[in-house]
Design an enzyme around this catalytic site. Structure first.
Site, PDB file in Angstrom:
ATOM      1  N   ASP A 105      -1.329   1.842 -69.032  1.00 52.15           N
ATOM      2  CA  ASP A 105      -0.971   0.514 -68.546  1.00 52.15           C
ATOM      3  C   ASP A 105      -2.259  -0.128 -68.039  1.00 52.15           C
ATOM      4  O   ASP A 105      -2.853   0.335 -67.066  1.00 52.15           O
ATOM      5  CB  ASP A 105       0.040   0.670 -67.400  1.00 52.15           C
ATOM      6  CG  ASP A 105       0.906  -0.558 -67.208  1.00 52.15           C
ATOM      7  OD1 ASP A 105       0.365  -1.670 -67.278  1.00 52.15           O
ATOM      8  OD2 ASP A 105       2.124  -0.390 -66.969  1.00 52.15           O
ATOM      9  N   ASP A 207      -0.647  -5.499 -68.759  1.00 52.28           N
ATOM     10  CA  ASP A 207       0.126  -6.113 -67.683  1.00 52.28           C
ATOM     11  C   ASP A 207      -0.093  -7.630 -67.645  1.00 52.28           C
ATOM     12  O   ASP A 207      -1.228  -8.104 -67.750  1.00 52.28           O
ATOM     13  CB  ASP A 207      -0.338  -5.480 -66.361  1.00 52.28           C
ATOM     14  CG  ASP A 207       0.552  -5.826 -65.188  1.00 52.28           C
ATOM     15  OD1 ASP A 207       1.706  -5.384 -65.168  1.00 52.28           O
ATOM     16  OD2 ASP A 207       0.085  -6.546 -64.288  1.00 52.28           O
ATOM     17  N   GLU A 270       2.570  -7.507 -72.049  1.00 45.05           N
ATOM     18  CA  GLU A 270       3.676  -7.951 -71.192  1.00 45.05           C
ATOM     19  C   GLU A 270       3.575  -9.465 -71.044  1.00 45.05           C
ATOM     20  O   GLU A 270       2.649  -9.984 -70.422  1.00 45.05           O
ATOM     21  CB  GLU A 270       3.635  -7.298 -69.810  1.00 45.05           C
ATOM     22  CG  GLU A 270       4.905  -7.625 -69.019  1.00 45.05           C
ATOM     23  CD  GLU A 270       4.755  -7.599 -67.509  1.00 45.05           C
ATOM     24  OE1 GLU A 270       5.789  -7.589 -66.819  1.00 45.05           O
ATOM     25  OE2 GLU A 270       3.624  -7.611 -67.002  1.00 45.05           O
ATOM     26  N   HIS A 332      10.630  -0.647 -65.166  1.00 41.12           N
ATOM     27  CA  HIS A 332      10.482  -0.452 -63.720  1.00 41.12           C
ATOM     28  C   HIS A 332      10.608  -1.771 -62.957  1.00 41.12           C
ATOM     29  O   HIS A 332      10.561  -1.768 -61.740  1.00 41.12           O
ATOM     30  CB  HIS A 332       9.123   0.186 -63.441  1.00 41.12           C
ATOM     31  CG  HIS A 332       7.986  -0.732 -63.809  1.00 41.12           C
ATOM     32  ND1 HIS A 332       7.764  -1.165 -65.100  1.00 41.12           N
ATOM     33  CD2 HIS A 332       7.064  -1.340 -63.047  1.00 41.12           C
ATOM     34  CE1 HIS A 332       6.736  -1.983 -65.105  1.00 41.12           C
ATOM     35  NE2 HIS A 332       6.278  -2.110 -63.876  1.00 41.12           N
ATOM     36  N   ASP A 333      10.723  -2.878 -63.679  1.00 41.82           N
ATOM     37  CA  ASP A 333      10.852  -4.184 -63.022  1.00 41.82           C
ATOM     38  C   ASP A 333      12.273  -4.742 -63.086  1.00 41.82           C
ATOM     39  O   ASP A 333      12.597  -5.663 -62.336  1.00 41.82           O
ATOM     40  CB  ASP A 333       9.916  -5.208 -63.689  1.00 41.82           C
ATOM     41  CG  ASP A 333       8.446  -4.918 -63.456  1.00 41.82           C
ATOM     42  OD1 ASP A 333       8.110  -4.334 -62.406  1.00 41.82           O
ATOM     43  OD2 ASP A 333       7.630  -5.274 -64.319  1.00 41.82           O
TER      44      ASP A 333
HETATM   45  C1  GLC Z   1       3.905  -6.553 -64.021  1.00 41.39           C
HETATM   46  C2  GLC Z   1       4.372  -5.193 -63.612  1.00 41.39           C
HETATM   47  C3  GLC Z   1       4.954  -5.267 -62.233  1.00 41.39           C
HETATM   48  C4  GLC Z   1       3.868  -5.720 -61.292  1.00 41.39           C
HETATM   49  C5  GLC Z   1       3.252  -7.033 -61.761  1.00 41.39           C
HETATM   50  C6  GLC Z   1       1.951  -7.287 -61.074  1.00 41.39           C
HETATM   51  O1  GLC Z   1       4.956  -7.455 -64.141  1.00 41.39           O
HETATM   52  O2  GLC Z   1       5.263  -4.697 -64.565  1.00 41.39           O
HETATM   53  O3  GLC Z   1       5.496  -4.048 -61.826  1.00 41.39           O
HETATM   54  O4  GLC Z   1       4.381  -5.884 -59.998  1.00 41.39           O
HETATM   55  O5  GLC Z   1       2.947  -7.015 -63.127  1.00 41.39           O
HETATM   56  O6  GLC Z   1       0.971  -6.403 -61.546  1.00 41.39           O
END
Ligand code: GLC
Ligand code: MG
Length: 531
Positions: A105, A207, A270, A332-333
């Site tokens: 990641d 990310d 993402e 995880h979000d």
């Molecule tokens: C992404 C991650 C999340 C994190 C955010 C800031 O959305 O998946 O868990 O809090 O980025 O890095």
């Protein structure tokens, strides 16, 4: 839309299925209540037994853990709580020995405020690294430079008394945004990517990729006319000027060029955007960007047959030539799929995810059907929930530790009290118990994954909707002459299907003919006659 795989050998990630591991919560090996790399290594046979192809690890880098690893203090190290670089190399070798791939990641938008780069940057306006982050003077009348809001609530600007300017943070103030308009930042971050690619990782999940460049001049974001009570502060504004800038596409293209130098590595981005802007992140034929811009449509939309049929059609129609699709319903979000729609429908969702056209990403624990986990107030850890409580934004419920067994303390996750509680039903809902029960959702996942692997129509065939009415969604996957039909019942009433052909798999574990779809049932069968 069968072109992407037609006439050439599919790449590993086109046929492949990705499994997301949240390292804090997979397996603890050293008795500190937090998962670690050696723990993941101990559980690799389980991962392999699912029949997935690649593991994506949420961040493992040194971190003060303000945002549980998404605040990186060193892009080329391993967080001591998770282990050492030797542990990492051992894990990577063990992953590869099982024929699996490993994705890390990569968090390019922001570092930790404890990263030496930021410590240096913050030391004063003349710091050689001042411009590595985004510093601005106060607005003319005083106060923050513009109206931007952090995704976790409050102003996106933090005042730094010592150096007399504000710095930008799209997330926590402990996560200052890097300045990707500075070529030195790009060079340093690309070095970090090379470091891991040289070590042998098979790619990255990147990310918040659409955040990495902000509009020049930092204009205010417009108000969101659709905001209402119950939404988080982030949604007060439309993030028009703080995200999705054209210059970010150029950076993504250079990331891709870097990855391509290493052969068949994978970049997953993402990106939360509507389809038309999401698919722009595939890039163009001469200038590709990420291989897979994450498609979160199944997370963001209500669960009903006609709505899901529409979102599949819209997404398929939006894909550019050669753009390979992908699907996700958990992370995880996000709230767990079984918490959102209940286990009977979570089984139907599993069949959908693993029969759609495109690379699926599974999230650890969803294969066990873990549902709602209530986090007692004194055990809340997610900064998002702590900053904007009570809106249901907290992510702890989907980050609880894996339950491995009903016969050991803490479900076999740890000898110590785990950092988050385990699902209340862990005594029966755990890997060991579900492995013993051929009718479990765990076995449904394994059966779906093995059928997908052995059936080209499912892994690389094209998609055609057959019917979407009421609670029924029916579609075909076809490869050459081979056609597999999927019928999903989104409701609790039996549906007359009037289909013939052999049933290959039912979410209810039955065989026979597909004449009727039972309540909450999904079926995969050989379509009776060619069409
Ligand atoms: C992404 C991650 C999340 C994190 C955010 C800031 O959305 O998946 O868990 O809090 O980025 O890095
Ligand atoms: Mg540990």
């Amino acid at each position: 839309m069968s072109e992407p795989s037609a006439g050439r050998t599919p790449r590993w990630w086109e046929r492949g299925v990705i499994y997301q591991i949240y390292p804090r919560s997979f397996q603890d090996s050293d008795g500190d209540g937090v998962g670690d790399l050696a723990g993941i290594e101990q559980r690799l046979d389980y991962v392999a037994s699912l029949g997935v192809d690649a593991i994506w690890l949420s961040p493992i880098f040194p971190s003060p853990m303000a945002d549980f690893g998404y605040d990186v203090a060193d892009y080329v190290g391993v967080e001591p709580m998770f282990g050492t670089i030797e542990d990492f190399d051992r894990l990577l070798a063990a992953v590869h020995a099982r024929g699996l791939k490993l994705l890390l990641d990569f968090v390019p938008n922001h570092s930790s405020d404890q990263h030496p780069w930021f410590v240096e940057s913050r030391s004063g306006k003349d710091s050689p690294k001042r411009d590595w982050y985004i510093w601005r003077p106060p607005a003319p009348g005083g106060g923050p430079p513009n109206n931007w809001i952090s995704d976790f609530g409050g102003s996106a600007w933090e005042w730094d008394e010592a150096s007399g300017e504000y710095y930008l943070h799209a997330f926590l103030k402990e996560q200052p945004d890097l300045n990707w308009r500075n070529p030195a930042v790009e060079a340093a971050m690309f070095d970090a990517m090379r470091y891991w690619l040289d070590r042998g990782v098979d790619g990255f999940r990147i990310d918040v990729l659409w955040h990495i460049v902000k509009a020049r001049g930092f204009p205010d974001n417009p108000a969101n006319p659709n905001w209402h009570q119950g939404l988080g502060q982030r949604d007060l504004l439309i993030q028009r000027n703080s995200t999705d800038q054209p210059e970010a596409h150029a950076i993504a293209a250079r990331m891709r060029a870097l990855a391509d130098q290493y052969g068949d590595r994978l970049l997953v981005g993402e990106i939360f955007l509507p389809n038309d802007r999401l698919v722009a992140w595939y890039g163009t034929p001469g200038r590709p960007e990420v291989h897979l811009p994450f498609n979160f449509a199944l997370i963001e939309n209500p669960w009903n047959a006609e709505g899901v049929a529409r979102l599949i059609a819209d997404y398929e129609a939006a894909l550019p030539p050669g753009g390979w699709p992908n699907w996700v319903y958990g992370s995880h979000d996000a709230a767990r799929i079984a918490a959102r729609i209940g286990e009977p429908q979570a089984r139907v969702a599993a069949m959908l995810l693993l029969t759609l056209r495109g690379t699926p990403t599974l999230y650890q624990g969803d294969e066990l059907g873990i549902g709602e986990v209530v986090i007692p107030p004194d055990r809340i850890r997610d900064p998002r929930e702590l900053r904007e409580p009570g809106l249901g934004l907290g992510r702890d419920p989907s980050r609880t530790p894996m339950p491995w067994t009903g016969n050991a303390p803490n479900a076999g996750f740890s000898t110590a009290d785990p950092w988050l509680p385990i699902n209340a039903d862990w005594a029966t809902r755990n890997v060991e118990a579900e492995h013993e029960d051929r009718g479990s959702i765990l076995w449904l996942y394994r059966d779906l994954l093995s059928l997908r692997r052995s059936t080209d129509a499912l892994s690389i065939g094209d998609y055609r909707e057959v019917e979407a009415r009421g609670d029924l969604l029916m579609f075909d996957r076809r490869h050459g002459d081979h056609c597999v039909r999927i019928a999903l019942n989104f409701g609790e009433t039996a549906i007359d299907l009037s289909q013939s052909g052999q049933v290959l798999l039912s979410t209810l574990g039955r065989s026979g003919r597909p004449s009727t779809l039972r309540p909450n049932e999904g079926l995969i069968f050989l379509a009776g006659e060619p069409h």
